[in-house]
Design an enzyme around this catalytic site. Sequence first.
Site, PDB file in Angstrom:
ATOM      1  N   ALA B  19     -50.556  28.583   5.073  1.00  0.00           N
ATOM      2  CA  ALA B  19     -49.695  29.393   4.416  1.00  0.00           C
ATOM      3  C   ALA B  19     -50.371  30.712   3.688  1.00  0.00           C
ATOM      4  CB  ALA B  19     -49.325  28.544   2.976  1.00  0.00           C
ATOM      5  N   LEU B  83     -48.917  23.203   1.769  1.00  0.00           N
ATOM      6  CA  LEU B  83     -47.766  22.886   2.578  1.00  0.00           C
ATOM      7  C   LEU B  83     -46.584  23.171   1.733  1.00  0.00           C
ATOM      8  CD1 LEU B  83     -48.937  19.763   4.455  1.00  0.00           C
ATOM      9  CD2 LEU B  83     -48.818  22.078   5.593  1.00  0.00           C
ATOM     10  N   LYS B 106     -49.120  23.934  -5.992  1.00  0.00           N
ATOM     11  CA  LYS B 106     -47.699  23.513  -6.834  1.00  0.00           C
ATOM     12  C   LYS B 106     -46.581  24.247  -6.233  1.00  0.00           C
ATOM     13  CE  LYS B 106     -46.724  26.808  -8.168  1.00  0.00           C
ATOM     14  NZ  LYS B 106     -46.250  28.208  -7.571  1.00  0.00           N
TER      15      LYS B 106
END
Lengths: 365, 365
Positions: B19, B83, B106
């Site tokens: 990410a 993720l 988070k």
Amino acid sequence: MAAADPPLTAVRFGIIGCANIARKVSRAILLSPNSTIVAIGSRSLEKAAAFAKNNGFPASAKAYGSYDAVLEDPDVDAVYIPLPTSLHLHWAVLAARKKKHVLLEKPVALNVGELDEILAACESSGVQYMDATMWMHHPRTAEMKGFLADERRFGQLKAVHSIFSYNSGADFLKTDIRVKPDLDALGALGDTGWYCIRAILWAADYQLPKTVTALRDAEFNEAGVILSCGASLQFEDGKIATFYCSFLSNLTMEISVLGANGYLRVHDFVIPFQESVGPFYVNANTKFAELSIGIEPSPTEHLVKTDLPQEARMVKEFSSLVRKITDHGSETEKKWPTISRKTQMVVDAVKASIDKDFQPIHVVY
Amino acid sequence: MAAADPPLTAVRFGIIGCANIARKVSRAILLSPNSTIVAIGSRSLEKAAAFAKNNGFPASAKAYGSYDAVLEDPDVDAVYIPLPTSLHLHWAVLAARKKKHVLLEKPVALNVGELDEILAACESSGVQYMDATMWMHHPRTAEMKGFLADERRFGQLKAVHSIFSYNSGADFLKTDIRVKPDLDALGALGDTGWYCIRAILWAADYQLPKTVTALRDAEFNEAGVILSCGASLQFEDGKIATFYCSFLSNLTMEISVLGANGYLRVHDFVIPFQESVGPFYVNANTKFAELSIGIEPSPTEHLVKTDLPQEARMVKEFSSLVRKITDHGSETEKKWPTISRKTQMVVDAVKASIDKDFQPIHVVY
């Protein structure tokens, strides 16, 4: 050719009552180039005379031992009314009937029903009405509005938050008129929430909210007067506003206005920290920098100087409207009663929501 | 004699997923003096290898074509999990079972039930859990807390307001995982509201609210994912907190904390505008000046420098806790799972209030 400015003949004010705030507004009337003070009335003649002396009134100004005497004085063009809220209905209506223009201290009335009587009396007599919400008249306010109106830099209004609080201290909480149910029954909501609500309506171009919901929980004194409260305002187009007002928290005066493309904040909106300059802060089209380290561009500070204190600008604007009416036969300016009434409507809705266990209150114009 | 610091053997991280936020945290791990990266796993080996190369990983770091391979690698002490939220339950639990310490991006879970499974797995394996809320680790955060804890200068906490929003743009709103109901079903509430809720709990010394009421109205995309929302939090002792979070408003990151005797505000709490210094602003025992012209004393700016970016301090703190466990047999630090769970509880309550037509939701610990 544009109409000439009204002549610089000063509007002659009478003041009804010797409240502390009247000291500040007296100074403002004397600072305003188109205004002067010709009379003050108190229930005590000695108190009125002392007030005139201590606040630099012109030597010719008359001191009266009653409010009625001020209203009967043919030399008085306009009155400033700093009395406790519960007395506004009686004295503002009477002033209007005596053809005096009315500058009315906020909160203007205990509810919109009372205010409507005041406004009807002013309308019927053709006198100008304005509430004494000073910050509306700082040049900063117009500059901030310019930013909020900028589609590219601010865009659609999405959320507003405002705070006005001060820690009034033990003496105030025991003795001040602002916590007495028979004098200022709206408590902190009327005295401080008034400004937050006006700020929200100002940011929203005076669009009224669809519903108003007070925030759980409000705080009250033993007599049931509100000492702190908050509310959320829901608007037709999805934007949200919240505010918090209090007599029990440190002196704080905030507006934060969030738009799709920009953000504005001001930290001294009610009373500028410095009298001659008002700062505000904006971010526009702000993005995270590469790797989400920092932002681009940086927020900017804007400093707005003012030649006169905001309260003197308020008096000057009010007197200018009075002169247009008296010297040029102009209509009264409807903006001021209109936004005053909208502010009072939202005050009433917050109060109703608190009284109805924090249920949403539908606002009907 | 005080116990010696843990040895400076670096904690060896594996990263699960490529990410965008993993780029920032990878940099943070490499900046942290007690941490290094030994592995990255993606569903695509090529993507993992390219990520390692483009983000300056040590040459010895391994790239894997699966997440499982990272968890099976005996050289990996701890995993960072960036993720989509819907995958956290599976992979965080599995990581814990494989005895890897867990640094979890988070929002940590879709609801507190999921988080409890993750925390139970960490507890059962004796591994450290921490959520990746970076601003908690900036030295500014502790300095601000010092002000809030000052009875004389701040006093009783009365009201908190927080905003975190960014204008994510049309592409994001079409394609980003954060608006997909099967990936990040909490939308703006999870991605941005998480920070506001943490800020409120932080200001309240992690006292949970009594009730949480979402503000009318929230905004949603076509799939029903929250794009903007707000809430008010009611506490047992009368204090009130509000927040507003959004994907549809300009990048704004505010905390404003109002006490009986003082006021604190910070305008870049999530990501400091500048990496090396974090400002905040306080007023204490503020009074109106004579005639209510201005205030005394003036508000003050505090600048808090940091040697490492806040996210590197986060990694350093996490790794320090890991080393205490692995080298000294210490217990896991319970603060981090505890405040993560409280944050998730309030997230859940806001979501429940929105789902139940903005009714107040009772929060039970």
